[in-house]
Design an enzyme around this catalytic site. Structure first.
Site, short mmCIF file in Angstrom:
data_model
loop_
_atom_site.label_atom_id
_atom_site.label_comp_id
_atom_site.label_asym_id
_atom_site.label_seq_id
_atom_site.Cartn_x
_atom_site.Cartn_y
_atom_site.Cartn_z
N HIS A 59 44.58 32.09 31.35
CA HIS A 59 44.04 32.37 32.68
C HIS A 59 43.89 33.88 32.91
O HIS A 59 42.80 34.37 33.24
CB HIS A 59 44.97 31.76 33.74
CG HIS A 59 44.51 31.94 35.15
ND1 HIS A 59 43.84 30.95 35.84
CD2 HIS A 59 44.59 33.00 35.99
CE1 HIS A 59 43.55 31.39 37.05
NE2 HIS A 59 43.98 32.64 37.18
N GLU A 60 44.97 34.61 32.71
CA GLU A 60 44.92 36.06 32.92
C GLU A 60 43.98 36.70 31.89
O GLU A 60 43.29 37.68 32.19
CB GLU A 60 46.31 36.69 32.86
CG GLU A 60 47.32 36.13 33.88
CD GLU A 60 46.84 36.15 35.33
OE1 GLU A 60 46.03 37.04 35.68
OE2 GLU A 60 47.26 35.27 36.11
N HIS A 93 40.52 36.64 33.25
CA HIS A 93 40.32 37.74 34.20
C HIS A 93 40.12 39.06 33.43
O HIS A 93 39.27 39.87 33.77
CB HIS A 93 41.56 37.90 35.09
CG HIS A 93 41.66 36.91 36.21
ND1 HIS A 93 40.67 36.76 37.16
CD2 HIS A 93 42.64 36.02 36.56
CE1 HIS A 93 41.05 35.82 38.05
NE2 HIS A 93 42.23 35.35 37.70
N GLU A 122 37.75 34.57 39.78
CA GLU A 122 38.53 33.37 39.49
C GLU A 122 37.73 32.40 38.60
O GLU A 122 38.31 31.65 37.82
CB GLU A 122 38.94 32.71 40.81
CG GLU A 122 40.05 31.70 40.71
CD GLU A 122 41.40 32.28 40.25
OE1 GLU A 122 41.55 33.52 40.21
OE2 GLU A 122 42.28 31.48 39.91
#
Ligand code: ZN
Length: 502
Positions: free
Chosen positions: A265-266, A269, A295
Site C-alpha cells: 500500500h505505502e 503511494h 489513494e
C-alpha cells in the site's frame, strides 16, 4: 519587470516554501521512526516554527504580487509555466481566505481535541471528547463560511481534499455503492464457512516478513536509492523530494498478511511520488491533484494486484523458501482465498474490499449532517451504532470500537474520509483500462513483472502531477468520469467466483 524574471522569482519563492515544508517533514518522519519519547515537546516547537515560516512565506503579500504579475503575462508563458501559476494562484487564494487568527484558534483547538480523543478512546468514554468535537464542528462550519461554497457548506471542506468533488455528487455515487455492497456482503455472509483456514494460525518470522516485503517493493519498481523502508506504529509514506520518498510498515508475528499489504500500500503511494517529472522537483506541480488520486495508487497495488491470484501464483515458491515447512500443503489458490476473506467488522482499517466503503459512507453521512447542522454532536454515538447495524450488521459494544476509532475528527479533517472510497473507485477504473492496454497483463503479473503496470501509471497518472484535476485525469485515462459501476463489477466478478455466488 520582464515576465520571465517574475516567473523565475515566483519559482524561487515556491521552492523556498517547499524546502521549509520538506524540512518539517524530515522532522515528522524522525518523530515517528527514531525519536525518543522525551523529545516530543521540543519537536512540537521545532515543527511549529518551521510550519509557521512556510505558511507566512507562502501567504505574504509579496508572494501574492508575484503570482498576479506572472498571471498577467500568462500568454507569454509555456503551458507548464501557466499550470504552475494557476496552481499557485489557487492555493494562495484558498489560504488567504482564512484569517490568521482563525488558523491559530483552529490549531489550538485541534491539539486539545487530539489529547482529549486519545484519553476518550483509551477509556472508551465519548463524553470526554464531546465538548472538543463540538468546538471542532463549530470551527469547521466557520471555516466553510470563510472558504465559500455554492450549495453545501461540506463542499467547501471537501474541496480541500478532493478538488471539484461535491456533496451532491458523492451522495449519488455512495447511494449506488452502498446498496450494492450491502447486498453483496450479505450474499457472501450466507455462503462463507468460518472461521479462516488453520494454516494461517502459525507464527511467521518477522525478519522473513521484512525480507519478503523488500523483495516485493523492489519488484514493483520502488527505487531504494531514492527511498527506504522503516518500522513505525502506523504505516505511512512521506517525501522530501522525488529522490527521497520513504515508507514505513509494521510487523506482527501472528499476522501473515498485515506487513506485506502495508508495504505494498505505502509502496503504491511512494511510486507515485517517485514518478513525478524531474523538472517539477520542488515546485507545486510535483504533487497529486487530490487525496483520492493518491489513494487510488496505493489501493491499485494493494488490492487489485496484491490480492490477485496471479500475484500469489508468482510468489508461492518464494514464500515456501522463506518459511520452510510452513506452506507445504498450501497452494496459490488458498493464499488468494485467504487474502480475500470477507468479514464485516467494527474497525475501518481492518475492513476488506467488500465492506470498506460502507465504513466510509457511514462517516460521510454523519459528517455532512454535522456540518449542515442536522445532527447534534451528542447524538453521534447513537447514530454511528444504528448505521453500523444497518449497513454492516454488526453491534458496536463500546465507543472505542465505534465512533472513537479514527483520528480524523480530532484533527478537524472533515471531508477527508470520502477520498478513501474514491481511491477504490479510481483504482478499479484505472486497472480496468490498464488491463486492456498492457498486452499480456495477467501473464506479466504471474511472472512477477510489474514494469508494464508501472510504465502505464507513470505515463497516464504520475507524470501529470497537478496539471489536471483527479476527475479530469480519470476521465482522460479511462474514457469515463469517476463512477461506481466499474468497481462494483470488479467486486461482483472477483467475489462472485471466490464464493460461488452464481
Ligand atoms: Zn493510503
Amino acid at each position: 519587470m520582464k515576465s520571465s524574471a517574475v516567473y523565475e522569482r515566483l519559482q524561487t519563492r515556491l521552492r523556498d516554501v517547499t524546502n521549509l515544508r520538506a524540512a518539517a517533514a524530515v522532522l515528522e518522519w524522525d518523530q515517528e521512526v527514531n525519536m525518543p519519547p522525551k523529545g516530543t515537546d521540543a519537536r512540537g516547537r521545532q515543527l511549529g516554527t518551521l510550519n509557521a515560516h512556510a505558511h507566512t512565506l507562502f501567504t505574504c503579500e509579496e508572494t501574492g504580487d508575484l503570482i498576479s504579475q506572472a498571471g498577467e503575462d500568462a500568454e507569454h508563458l509555456d503551458p507548464d509555466a501557466r499550470s504552475l501559476v494557476n496552481e499557485a494562484a489557487y492555493d494562495y487564494d484558498r489560504a488567504r481566505r482564512i484569517p490568521e487568527v482563525f488558523v491559530r484558534r483552529f490549531s489550538e483547538a485541534r491539539s486539545r481535541a487530539y489529547q482529549a480523543w486519545l484519553e476518550a478512546r483509551k477509556r472508551s468514554d465519548f463524553a470526554l471528547f464531546l465538548p472538543h468535537l463540538e468546538t471542532i464542528v463549530r470551527l469547521c462550519r466557520e471555516e466553510a463560511e470563510y472558504l465559500g461554497y455554492r450549495e453545501n457548506p461540506y463542499d467547501a471542506l471537501l474541496e480541500g481534499y478532493e478538488r471539484g468533488m461535491t456533496t451532491a455528487e458523492l451522495r449519488r455515487i455512495f447511494s449506488v455503492l452502498g446498496t450494492s455492497q450491502r447486498e453483496l456482503t450479505a450474499r457472501i455472509g450466507a455462503a462463507q464457512e468460518s472461521p479462516g483456514p488453520d494454516w494461517l494460525r502459525q507464527s511467521w518470522d518477522v525478519n522473513r516478513q521484512w525480507e519478503f516485503s523488500l523483495r516485493v517493493l523492489r519488484d514493483m519498481g520502488y527505487d531504494f536509492d531514492a527511498g527506504r523502508q522503516d518500522r513505525s506504529a502506523h504505516p505511512f509514506t512521506t517525501n522530501f523530494s522525488i529522490h527521497d520518498v520513504r515508507i514505513t510498515t509494521r510487523l506482527s508475528e501472528d499476522d501473515f498478511f498485515s506487513a506485506l499489504f502495508s508495504s505494498i500500500h505505502e509502496g503504491g503511494h511512494a511510486l507515485y511520488e517517485q514518478g513525478f517529472r524531474e523538472e517539477d522537483e520542488g515546485l507545486l506541480l510535483a504533487a497529486a491533484p487530490s487525496l483520492g488520486m493518491h489513494e487510488s495508487q496505493s489501493r491499485l497495488w494493494e488490492n487489485l494486484i496484491g490480492r490477485s491470484l496471479a500475484f500469489w501464483t508468482h510468489y508461492l515458491p518464494t514464500l515456501r523458501e522463506l518459511y520452510p515447512g510452513q506452506l507445504d500443503r498450501v497452494g496459490a489458490e488458498q493464499l488468494y482465498r485467504a487474502a480475500n476473506r470477507v468479514s464485516p467488522s467494527l474497525i475501518r482499517v481492518e475492513a476488506d474490499e467488500c465492506t470498506y466503503n460502507l465504513h466510509i459512507i457511514l462517516r460521510f453521512e454523519l459528517e455532512v449532517a454535522l456540518i449542515e447542522g442536522n445532527l447534534a454532536v451528542a447524538d453521534v454515538p447513537a447514530a454511528w451504532n444504528e448505521k453500523m447495524k444497518r449497513y454492516l450488521g454488526v453491534i458496536v459494544p463500546n465507543d472505542a470500537l465505534g465512533c472513537l476509532q479514527d483520528i480524523h475528527w480530532s484533527h478537524g479533517s472533515f471531508g477527508y474520509f470520502p477520498t478513501y472510497a474514491l481511491g477504490n473507485l479510481y483504482a478499479a477504473q484505472l486497472f480496468n483500462t490498464m488491463k486492456q492496454e498492457v498486452p499480456g497483463f495477467d501473464a506479466q503479473i504471474e511472472r512477477g513483472e510489474f514494469r508494464g503496470c508501472l510504465d502505464w501509471l507513470r505515463s497516464r497518472i504520475h507524470r501529470t502531477g497537478r496539471r489536471k484535476t483527479a476527475i479530469e485525469i480519470i476521465h482522460e485515462a479511462t474514457g469515463t468520469p469517476p463512477e461506481p459501476g466499474v468497481f462494483l463489477a470488479y467486486l461482483e466478478s472477483k467475489y462472485g467466483s471466490l464464493y460461488n455466488l452464481g
